[in-house]
Write a protein that holds these residues in place. Structure first.
Motif, PDB file in Angstrom:
ATOM      1  N   TYR A  46       4.283   0.466   3.287  1.00  0.00           N
ATOM      2  CA  TYR A  46       4.801   1.328   2.574  1.00  0.00           C
ATOM      3  C   TYR A  46       3.720   1.620   1.461  1.00  0.00           C
ATOM      4  CZ  TYR A  46       7.890   3.420  -0.814  1.00  0.00           C
ATOM      5  OH  TYR A  46       8.633   4.346  -1.808  1.00  0.00           O
ATOM      6  N   GLY A  47       2.901   2.887   1.722  1.00  0.00           N
ATOM      7  CA  GLY A  47       2.233   3.606   0.791  1.00  0.00           C
ATOM      8  C   GLY A  47       0.830   2.525   1.018  1.00  0.00           C
ATOM      9  N   ALA A  48       0.644   1.909  -0.080  1.00  0.00           N
ATOM     10  CA  ALA A  48      -0.719   0.923  -0.011  1.00  0.00           C
ATOM     11  C   ALA A  48      -0.534  -0.364   0.243  1.00  0.00           C
ATOM     12  CB  ALA A  48      -1.590   1.136  -1.420  1.00  0.00           C
ATOM     13  N   TYR A  49       0.812  -0.812   0.739  1.00  0.00           N
ATOM     14  CA  TYR A  49       1.282  -2.105   0.689  1.00  0.00           C
ATOM     15  C   TYR A  49       1.479  -2.519   2.378  1.00  0.00           C
ATOM     16  CZ  TYR A  49       1.203  -2.631  -4.423  1.00  0.00           C
ATOM     17  OH  TYR A  49       0.922  -2.478  -5.652  1.00  0.00           O
ATOM     18  N   GLN A  50       1.256  -3.623   2.632  1.00  0.00           N
ATOM     19  CA  GLN A  50       1.872  -4.112   3.838  1.00  0.00           C
ATOM     20  C   GLN A  50       2.865  -5.141   3.558  1.00  0.00           C
ATOM     21  OE1 GLN A  50      -1.226  -6.752   5.628  1.00  0.00           O
ATOM     22  NE2 GLN A  50      -0.610  -6.370   7.651  1.00  0.00           N
ATOM     23  N   PRO A  96      -6.815   1.984   0.411  1.00  0.00           N
ATOM     24  CA  PRO A  96      -5.694   0.989   1.269  1.00  0.00           C
ATOM     25  C   PRO A  96      -4.694   1.878   1.922  1.00  0.00           C
ATOM     26  CG  PRO A  96      -6.080   0.298  -1.209  1.00  0.00           C
ATOM     27  CD  PRO A  96      -6.813   1.542  -0.987  1.00  0.00           C
ATOM     28  N   LEU A  97      -4.441   2.874   1.747  1.00  0.00           N
ATOM     29  CA  LEU A  97      -3.414   3.909   2.338  1.00  0.00           C
ATOM     30  C   LEU A  97      -4.112   4.282   3.711  1.00  0.00           C
ATOM     31  CD1 LEU A  97      -2.820   6.730  -0.512  1.00  0.00           C
ATOM     32  CD2 LEU A  97      -1.061   5.021   0.450  1.00  0.00           C
ATOM     33  N   ALA A  98      -5.279   4.242   3.934  1.00  0.00           N
ATOM     34  CA  ALA A  98      -5.885   4.299   5.355  1.00  0.00           C
ATOM     35  C   ALA A  98      -5.791   3.296   6.326  1.00  0.00           C
ATOM     36  CB  ALA A  98      -7.463   4.725   5.372  1.00  0.00           C
ATOM     37  N   VAL A  99      -5.574   1.957   5.711  1.00  0.00           N
ATOM     38  CA  VAL A  99      -5.314   0.680   6.551  1.00  0.00           C
ATOM     39  C   VAL A  99      -4.185   0.659   7.485  1.00  0.00           C
ATOM     40  CG1 VAL A  99      -5.595  -1.812   6.405  1.00  0.00           C
ATOM     41  CG2 VAL A  99      -7.037  -0.378   4.917  1.00  0.00           C
ATOM     42  N   LYS A 100      -4.015   0.546   8.729  1.00  0.00           N
ATOM     43  CA  LYS A 100      -3.126   0.364   9.615  1.00  0.00           C
ATOM     44  C   LYS A 100      -2.433  -0.950   9.260  1.00  0.00           C
ATOM     45  CE  LYS A 100      -5.491   3.231  12.981  1.00  0.00           C
ATOM     46  NZ  LYS A 100      -5.918   3.316  14.155  1.00  0.00           N
ATOM     47  N   LYS A 101      -0.827  -0.828   9.403  1.00  0.00           N
ATOM     48  CA  LYS A 101      -0.249  -1.926   9.110  1.00  0.00           C
ATOM     49  C   LYS A 101      -0.379  -3.279   9.980  1.00  0.00           C
ATOM     50  CE  LYS A 101       3.882  -0.797  11.870  1.00  0.00           C
ATOM     51  NZ  LYS A 101       5.320  -0.599  11.921  1.00  0.00           N
ATOM     52  N   TYR A 102      -1.118  -3.091  11.109  1.00  0.00           N
ATOM     53  CA  TYR A 102      -1.429  -4.222  12.224  1.00  0.00           C
ATOM     54  C   TYR A 102      -2.698  -4.442  12.147  1.00  0.00           C
ATOM     55  CZ  TYR A 102       3.199  -3.635  14.267  1.00  0.00           C
ATOM     56  OH  TYR A 102       4.571  -3.135  14.578  1.00  0.00           O
TER      57      TYR A 102
END
Length: 429
Positions: free
Chosen positions: A84-88, A170-176
């Motif tokens: 969600y946005g910049a959060y995992q 952080p928005l560019a980081v994938k959730k996995y």
């Protein structure tokens, strides 16, 4: 305040939200642990809920856990990772029959809350670490999941555009996380990530269904009271950025069909009303089978095999993705932008507006049909700082005006264009 929602703080950085809906005969407990996305830690954190769901101290193997779930009238446990946005968000959930429908009046709410807490607080450990076998199994599953993105070229192109658009954020980081980091996960690193999550994550616990949540609230309150925590503070503010210049990137690949992805900034959308207007605008523009993009770019001009727009309020982004023949990408890009300009000018009729309202309203109303649908809805509401029900939101959406849609469209600016091109015959492989 929505009367069907009760939310309270039950620990340091821990909130318990009960959503009551009497039409169900079951309940769902969802434990959501939020931490800022970081490329260095994303993969190790992502594996944690999948390891936790396999077994725990009181049910140290699959057979014992399966017997436990059968005793709980077929309760279902699961793990998940969301962004969600910049959060995992690391998620553990258990879905189960309500107490009033058990044969002998068994306290299923308390038992399933104990089960969820057992998985979260008392995982199965060997010499103080996650099982090497469990980590090996879930590491491979995680690697396969990450690798599957590359095989889905549409998803690959979308994620590539996002990574370009939010490069360094952080928005560019994938959730996995990345495959490279997933391949380096060990029992030690996964266990360390688990302990860090338990200590630092902001926690949102949702209880959804027809039952009395008080027993579950007590169980979680007691368990979290025994944990030393220094939780992060979750920031609900939305990015309000307008693009300054357009970045265009092309990548050639051995594929049959090119993928054109255009990332737009949505500007100032901080209020719920602005979010609703933006949601409506994106749907009218490219979110339905009768939208501007579908009817014009795809149907009338045949420039795309598909062409759709989506809105992510958590990152302040609108994405338009399309499948095009290599060589047609400029024509498609020009027409996609022309249709956006027409929406900005209000060059759409009441029929388009009413059809879009009806489609969104029907989708919102269907959200209340499942416990998992309600979980996803209310978690997003909580994270965005509201408590509106799907039906309340449908009512507000139905009142969106043409001028509000024009105003939303006027905020949108093109930021990044990524084109995954099909290699021409004879081109180097």
């Amino acid at each position: 305040m929505n009367d069907s929602i009760k939310r309270k703080k039950i620990g340091e950085g821990v909130f318990f939200t009960a959503i009551t809906d009497p039409k169900f005969k079951s309940n769902r407990i969802s434990v959501n642990l939020l931490l800022p996305l970081e490329e260095e830690t994303a993969a190790n954190r992502a594996i944690v809920p999948f390891v936790l769901r396999l077994r725990y101290r009181d049910c140290p193997d699959f057979t014992r856990l399966n017997e436990k779930l059968c005793d709980l009238y077929g309760a279902i446990v699961d793990g998940d990772v969301r962004k969600y946005g910049a959060y995992q968000i690391m998620n553990l959930s258990v879905q189960f029959l309500d107490d009033r429908y058990s044969i002998a009046g068994e306290p299923l709410v308390q038992a399933c809350a104990d089960l969820a807490c057992g998985m979260l607080f008392d995982p199965y450990l060997e010499s103080g670490l996650f099982s090497e076998e469990d980590v090996r199994l879930e590491r491979q599953n995680l690697i396969d999941t990450i690798a599957s993105e590359f095989n889905d070229k549409r998803e690959y192109a979308i994620n590539k555009c996002i990574s370009l658009m939010f490069d360094g954020s952080p928005l560019a980081v994938k959730k996995y996380g990345t495959r490279e980091r997933a391949e380096r996960i060990t029992a030690e690193s996964a266990t360390e990530a688990y302990r860090d999550i338990l200590r630092r994550a902001a926690v949102e616990i949702l209880f959804i269904g027809c039952g009395d949540p008080s027993a579950a609230e007590k169980v979680f309150s007691t368990r979290f009271a025994g944990v030393q925590r220094q939780p992060v503070t979750y920031d609900v503010s939305l990015p309000c950025v307008s693009s300054k210049e357009v970045r265009t990137v092309r990548e050639d690949m051995d594929i049959a069909q090119g993928k054109l992805v255009m990332g737009f900034r949505t500007g100032e959308t901080t209020s719920p009303d602005a979010v609703n207007a933006m949601k409506m605008m994106v749907a009218l523009y490219g979110g339905t089978p009768f939208s501007r993009l579908f009817q014009n770019v795809r149907e009338k001009l045949s420039l795309c095999y598909y062409c759709a727009a989506r809105y992510d309020k958590a990152s302040g982004m609108m994405m338009v993705d399309s499948g095009v023949e290599t060589g047609n990408e400029q024509k498609a890009r020009d027409e996609i932008l022309r249709q956006l300009e027409l929406v900005k000018q209000g060059a759409f009729d009441d029929g388009e507006l009413n059809s879009t309202i009806l489609t969104i309203s029907n989708a919102l109303k269907s959200t209340v049909d499942t416990l998992s649908g309600l979980e996803n809805w209310y978690l997003t509401q909580i994270l965005s700082g509201t408590d509106e029900s799907p039906l309340e939101n449908a009512q507000k959406v139905s009142q969106i005006t043409k001028d509000e849609i024009r105003a939303a469209a006027s905020q949108i600016t093109l930021d990044t264009v990524f084109f995954l091109a099909a290699k021409k015959e004879g081109q180097d492989q």
